[in-house]
Design a protein around this motif. Structure first.
Motif, PDB file in Angstrom:
ATOM      1  N   VAL A  19      -0.378  46.250  61.026  1.00  0.00           N
ATOM      2  CA  VAL A  19       0.458  46.619  59.463  1.00  0.00           C
ATOM      3  C   VAL A  19      -0.487  46.839  58.441  1.00  0.00           C
ATOM      4  O   VAL A  19      -0.269  47.482  57.654  1.00  0.00           O
ATOM      5  CB  VAL A  19       1.375  45.392  59.182  1.00  0.00           C
ATOM      6  CG1 VAL A  19       0.768  44.028  59.014  1.00  0.00           C
ATOM      7  CG2 VAL A  19       2.331  45.872  58.308  1.00  0.00           C
ATOM      8  N   CYS A  20      -1.888  46.245  58.604  1.00  0.00           N
ATOM      9  CA  CYS A  20      -2.806  46.459  57.705  1.00  0.00           C
ATOM     10  C   CYS A  20      -3.722  47.481  58.084  1.00  0.00           C
ATOM     11  O   CYS A  20      -4.609  48.036  57.065  1.00  0.00           O
ATOM     12  CB  CYS A  20      -3.506  45.026  57.716  1.00  0.00           C
ATOM     13  SG  CYS A  20      -2.690  43.719  57.303  1.00  0.00           S
ATOM     14  N   ARG A  21      -3.727  48.243  59.238  1.00  0.00           N
ATOM     15  CA  ARG A  21      -4.623  49.128  59.466  1.00  0.00           C
ATOM     16  C   ARG A  21      -4.923  50.225  58.541  1.00  0.00           C
ATOM     17  O   ARG A  21      -5.810  50.721  58.177  1.00  0.00           O
ATOM     18  CB  ARG A  21      -4.513  49.512  61.013  1.00  0.00           C
ATOM     19  CG  ARG A  21      -5.514  50.468  61.231  1.00  0.00           C
ATOM     20  CD  ARG A  21      -5.035  50.887  62.882  1.00  0.00           C
ATOM     21  NE  ARG A  21      -6.228  51.615  63.434  1.00  0.00           N
ATOM     22  CZ  ARG A  21      -7.492  51.515  64.092  1.00  0.00           C
ATOM     23  NH1 ARG A  21      -7.578  50.202  64.137  1.00  0.00           N
ATOM     24  NH2 ARG A  21      -8.421  52.302  64.074  1.00  0.00           N
ATOM     25  N   ASN A  22      -3.735  50.873  58.439  1.00  0.00           N
ATOM     26  CA  ASN A  22      -3.944  52.242  57.333  1.00  0.00           C
ATOM     27  C   ASN A  22      -4.621  51.857  56.080  1.00  0.00           C
ATOM     28  O   ASN A  22      -5.297  52.502  55.264  1.00  0.00           O
ATOM     29  CB  ASN A  22      -2.632  52.748  57.010  1.00  0.00           C
ATOM     30  CG  ASN A  22      -2.009  53.479  58.535  1.00  0.00           C
ATOM     31  OD1 ASN A  22      -2.709  53.723  59.160  1.00  0.00           O
ATOM     32  ND2 ASN A  22      -0.729  53.570  58.559  1.00  0.00           N
ATOM     33  N   TYR A  23      -3.997  50.682  55.320  1.00  0.00           N
ATOM     34  CA  TYR A  23      -4.871  50.226  54.163  1.00  0.00           C
ATOM     35  C   TYR A  23      -6.234  49.945  54.440  1.00  0.00           C
ATOM     36  O   TYR A  23      -7.063  50.372  53.399  1.00  0.00           O
ATOM     37  CB  TYR A  23      -3.793  49.021  53.678  1.00  0.00           C
ATOM     38  CG  TYR A  23      -4.637  48.276  52.577  1.00  0.00           C
ATOM     39  CD1 TYR A  23      -4.669  48.740  51.522  1.00  0.00           C
ATOM     40  CD2 TYR A  23      -5.366  46.967  52.894  1.00  0.00           C
ATOM     41  CE1 TYR A  23      -5.642  47.877  50.313  1.00  0.00           C
ATOM     42  CE2 TYR A  23      -6.157  46.251  51.956  1.00  0.00           C
ATOM     43  CZ  TYR A  23      -6.118  46.806  50.558  1.00  0.00           C
ATOM     44  OH  TYR A  23      -6.935  45.994  49.654  1.00  0.00           O
ATOM     45  N   ILE A  24      -6.545  49.257  55.470  1.00  0.00           N
ATOM     46  CA  ILE A  24      -7.906  48.812  55.572  1.00  0.00           C
ATOM     47  C   ILE A  24      -8.768  50.087  55.905  1.00  0.00           C
ATOM     48  O   ILE A  24      -9.708  50.396  55.234  1.00  0.00           O
ATOM     49  CB  ILE A  24      -8.229  48.143  56.756  1.00  0.00           C
ATOM     50  CG1 ILE A  24      -7.497  46.714  56.681  1.00  0.00           C
ATOM     51  CG2 ILE A  24      -9.643  47.673  56.911  1.00  0.00           C
ATOM     52  CD1 ILE A  24      -7.099  45.800  57.982  1.00  0.00           C
ATOM     53  N   ARG A  25      -8.290  50.930  56.624  1.00  0.00           N
ATOM     54  CA  ARG A  25      -9.160  52.438  56.737  1.00  0.00           C
ATOM     55  C   ARG A  25      -9.178  53.120  55.288  1.00  0.00           C
ATOM     56  O   ARG A  25     -10.196  53.686  55.231  1.00  0.00           O
ATOM     57  CB  ARG A  25      -8.143  53.211  57.670  1.00  0.00           C
ATOM     58  CG  ARG A  25      -8.462  52.650  58.957  1.00  0.00           C
ATOM     59  CD  ARG A  25      -7.783  53.531  60.052  1.00  0.00           C
ATOM     60  NE  ARG A  25      -8.447  55.042  60.079  1.00  0.00           N
ATOM     61  CZ  ARG A  25      -8.784  55.799  61.172  1.00  0.00           C
ATOM     62  NH1 ARG A  25      -8.317  55.410  62.516  1.00  0.00           N
ATOM     63  NH2 ARG A  25      -9.093  56.845  61.001  1.00  0.00           N
ATOM     64  N   SER A  26      -8.332  53.166  54.443  1.00  0.00           N
ATOM     65  CA  SER A  26      -8.189  53.892  53.264  1.00  0.00           C
ATOM     66  C   SER A  26      -9.351  53.362  52.524  1.00  0.00           C
ATOM     67  O   SER A  26     -10.150  53.834  51.929  1.00  0.00           O
ATOM     68  CB  SER A  26      -7.152  53.780  52.545  1.00  0.00           C
ATOM     69  OG  SER A  26      -6.617  52.408  51.784  1.00  0.00           O
ATOM     70  N   LYS A  27      -9.676  51.955  52.493  1.00  0.00           N
ATOM     71  CA  LYS A  27     -10.745  51.154  51.623  1.00  0.00           C
ATOM     72  C   LYS A  27     -12.023  51.416  52.354  1.00  0.00           C
ATOM     73  O   LYS A  27     -12.917  51.750  51.659  1.00  0.00           O
ATOM     74  CB  LYS A  27     -10.373  49.642  51.670  1.00  0.00           C
ATOM     75  CG  LYS A  27      -9.304  49.192  50.662  1.00  0.00           C
ATOM     76  CD  LYS A  27      -9.762  49.552  49.293  1.00  0.00           C
ATOM     77  CE  LYS A  27      -8.754  48.882  48.443  1.00  0.00           C
ATOM     78  NZ  LYS A  27      -8.971  49.314  46.878  1.00  0.00           N
ATOM     79  N   HIS A  28     -12.088  51.676  53.715  1.00  0.00           N
ATOM     80  CA  HIS A  28     -12.947  51.817  54.330  1.00  0.00           C
ATOM     81  C   HIS A  28     -13.667  53.257  54.173  1.00  0.00           C
ATOM     82  O   HIS A  28     -14.954  53.540  53.854  1.00  0.00           O
ATOM     83  CB  HIS A  28     -13.028  51.627  56.025  1.00  0.00           C
ATOM     84  CG  HIS A  28     -13.958  51.681  56.944  1.00  0.00           C
ATOM     85  ND1 HIS A  28     -14.488  52.759  57.299  1.00  0.00           N
ATOM     86  CD2 HIS A  28     -14.854  50.780  57.157  1.00  0.00           C
ATOM     87  CE1 HIS A  28     -15.649  52.733  58.067  1.00  0.00           C
ATOM     88  NE2 HIS A  28     -15.921  51.320  58.010  1.00  0.00           N
ATOM     89  N   ARG A  29     -12.772  54.217  54.117  1.00  0.00           N
ATOM     90  CA  ARG A  29     -13.300  55.549  53.661  1.00  0.00           C
ATOM     91  C   ARG A  29     -13.677  55.724  52.244  1.00  0.00           C
ATOM     92  O   ARG A  29     -14.604  56.284  51.779  1.00  0.00           O
ATOM     93  CB  ARG A  29     -11.744  56.525  53.953  1.00  0.00           C
ATOM     94  CG  ARG A  29     -11.729  56.769  55.326  1.00  0.00           C
ATOM     95  CD  ARG A  29     -10.624  57.902  55.479  1.00  0.00           C
ATOM     96  NE  ARG A  29     -10.728  58.826  54.962  1.00  0.00           N
ATOM     97  CZ  ARG A  29      -9.815  59.784  54.571  1.00  0.00           C
ATOM     98  NH1 ARG A  29      -8.359  59.609  55.018  1.00  0.00           N
ATOM     99  NH2 ARG A  29     -10.035  61.011  54.110  1.00  0.00           N
ATOM    100  N   ALA A  30     -13.070  54.805  51.289  1.00  0.00           N
ATOM    101  CA  ALA A  30     -13.368  54.963  49.922  1.00  0.00           C
ATOM    102  C   ALA A  30     -14.895  54.354  49.822  1.00  0.00           C
ATOM    103  O   ALA A  30     -15.635  54.712  49.035  1.00  0.00           O
ATOM    104  CB  ALA A  30     -12.447  53.895  49.127  1.00  0.00           C
ATOM    105  N   GLU A  31     -14.952  53.169  50.453  1.00  0.00           N
ATOM    106  CA  GLU A  31     -16.517  52.730  50.487  1.00  0.00           C
ATOM    107  C   GLU A  31     -17.586  53.700  50.797  1.00  0.00           C
ATOM    108  O   GLU A  31     -18.668  53.906  50.256  1.00  0.00           O
ATOM    109  CB  GLU A  31     -16.575  51.483  51.550  1.00  0.00           C
ATOM    110  CG  GLU A  31     -16.014  50.251  50.963  1.00  0.00           C
ATOM    111  CD  GLU A  31     -16.292  49.095  51.873  1.00  0.00           C
ATOM    112  OE1 GLU A  31     -17.421  49.192  52.773  1.00  0.00           O
ATOM    113  OE2 GLU A  31     -15.605  48.046  51.557  1.00  0.00           O
ATOM    114  N   GLN A  32     -17.214  54.380  51.847  1.00  0.00           N
ATOM    115  CA  GLN A  32     -18.075  55.741  52.390  1.00  0.00           C
ATOM    116  C   GLN A  32     -18.117  56.779  51.540  1.00  0.00           C
ATOM    117  O   GLN A  32     -19.464  57.084  51.437  1.00  0.00           O
ATOM    118  CB  GLN A  32     -17.493  56.246  53.800  1.00  0.00           C
ATOM    119  CG  GLN A  32     -18.629  57.034  54.579  1.00  0.00           C
ATOM    120  CD  GLN A  32     -19.731  56.047  54.964  1.00  0.00           C
ATOM    121  OE1 GLN A  32     -19.520  55.376  55.447  1.00  0.00           O
ATOM    122  NE2 GLN A  32     -21.050  56.890  54.605  1.00  0.00           N
ATOM    123  N   LEU A  33     -17.251  57.266  50.886  1.00  0.00           N
ATOM    124  CA  LEU A  33     -17.478  58.218  49.404  1.00  0.00           C
ATOM    125  C   LEU A  33     -18.689  57.418  48.790  1.00  0.00           C
ATOM    126  O   LEU A  33     -19.368  58.290  48.319  1.00  0.00           O
ATOM    127  CB  LEU A  33     -16.132  58.311  48.715  1.00  0.00           C
ATOM    128  CG  LEU A  33     -15.006  59.155  49.645  1.00  0.00           C
ATOM    129  CD1 LEU A  33     -13.966  59.008  48.683  1.00  0.00           C
ATOM    130  CD2 LEU A  33     -15.617  60.553  49.633  1.00  0.00           C
TER     131      LEU A  33
END
Length: 336
Positions: A136-150
């Motif tokens: 249930v958390c995966r899509n949220y976590i991935r969005s934060k992970h991608r933001a960090e990479q930006l």
């Protein structure tokens, strides 16, 4: 770095934003509060209305440039934090919103302090087990992970703060709105959980929101422009048995008797153990199981920067069990 610095605080009406505004602002620091539309009672000056999902935050070119000319530092706290949504729901604000913050900071020549999540540890290449695709958390976590990479790719001076699940103020329990910890705790504390699905050895890592706020403001005060800060308790965090005993204590203080539900190894659940429960129970049990999985994928104990936060930033040593009880009391009294 100028003698007087101006900070743009995105997401100022949110839990983290309002907590930051309640802290003592360091000398020589001015905070411009930004929100899309929600009120910000703690703002010391009229807030600015920004739409993080729109080009130039929804401002015309001149207004965007004028704001950039004022700002030296950005605290980027705006974001969608609700779990369980489709991946595309997080894209406009968590990812593209961060991209617009990067563009703004480049124009302003500003340092960015980004509020991410400790749960990104579950996506690390060295994670002991992979995070389930249906978590249930995966899509949220991935969005934060991608933001960090930006941010990393931008080359901007920046820090990344990774808090675990936040609870109320460490002393008073205050929070501007209920978070998942309060909601789940209230549900369990009312005897509605038939069992608790959890992976052996995980910690219940809850951090008072004011510790994060103090750390962010101190980073700005010291002029920090790089680093990844895990705002967690790590090895110090309570285990699940302690957490449940605190719920018993809280329930007794409210005049209720709570019989503890059994803790069941989430990996050993019968296939339909959760599916056959009523809809609301199924939803809560699924969240408990999936958050436990996130912690297990992070090694069972979340990475932590707490020792460094205490030494370098002067963050007070706060007992997590006392803070958790204060948060439960505040939620019961004021959040219904």
């Amino acid at each position: 770095m100028s003698a007087r610095r101006t900070v743009l605080l995105t997401g100022a009406s949110g839990v983290v934003g309002r907590s930051i505004l309640r802290e003592r602002t360091p000398a020589g620091l001015r905070i411009i509060s930004a929100s899309h539309s929600a009120p910000i009672p703690e703002a010391e000056e009229p807030p600015v209305a920004l739409d993080m999902t729109a080009e130039r935050f929804g401002l015309d070119a001149d207004s965007h440039a004028a704001l950039a000319a004022e700002v030296d530092v950005v605290i980027h706290s705006a974001g969608l934090t609700e779990w369980g949504l489709a991946a595309e729901r997080y894209e406009p604000i968590n990812v593209e919103g961060t991209r617009r913050v990067v563009e703004f900071a480049e124009q302003a020549g500003a340092t960015v302090h980004f509020m991410s999540t400790a749960f990104v540890a579950a996506l690390a290449q060295g994670a002991p087990v992979p995070l389930g695709e249906e978590n249930v958390c995966r899509n949220y976590i991935r969005s934060k992970h991608r933001a960090e990479q930006l941010l990393r790719d931008s080359g901007l001076p920046h820090t990344i703060f990774r808090p675990t699940n936040l609870i109320g103020d460490s002393m008073t329990g205050w929070t501007s709105q209920g978070q998942i910890v309060q909601l789940m705790s209230d549900w369990i504390g009312r005897g509605r959980a038939p069992f608790i699905p959890a992976h052996p050895g995980i910690r219940m890592d809850f951090v008072p929101q004011d510790l994060l706020s103090k750390a962010v403001l101190r980073a700005i005060e010291l002029g920090d422009e790089q680093g990844e800060v895990w705002v967690t308790y790590g090895e110090e965090a309570m285990n699940i048995e302690t957490c449940l005993q605190l719920l018993v204590k809280h329930a007794a203080g409210r005049g209720r008797s709570l019989n503890l539900p059994p803790v069941v190894n989430a990996d050993e659940l019968e296939p339909d153990a959760i599916a056959k429960t009523p809809p609301m129970t199924r939803s809560y049990l699924s969240v408990l199981r999936d958050v436990s999985e996130v912690t297990r994928c992070s090694g069972g104990v979340l990475p932590t920067s707490m020792p460094e936060l205490r030494e370098r930033y002067g963050i007070p040593r706060v007992d997590d069990t006392a803070a958790y009880l204060a948060s439960l009391e505040y939620a019961a009294e004021y959040l219904g």
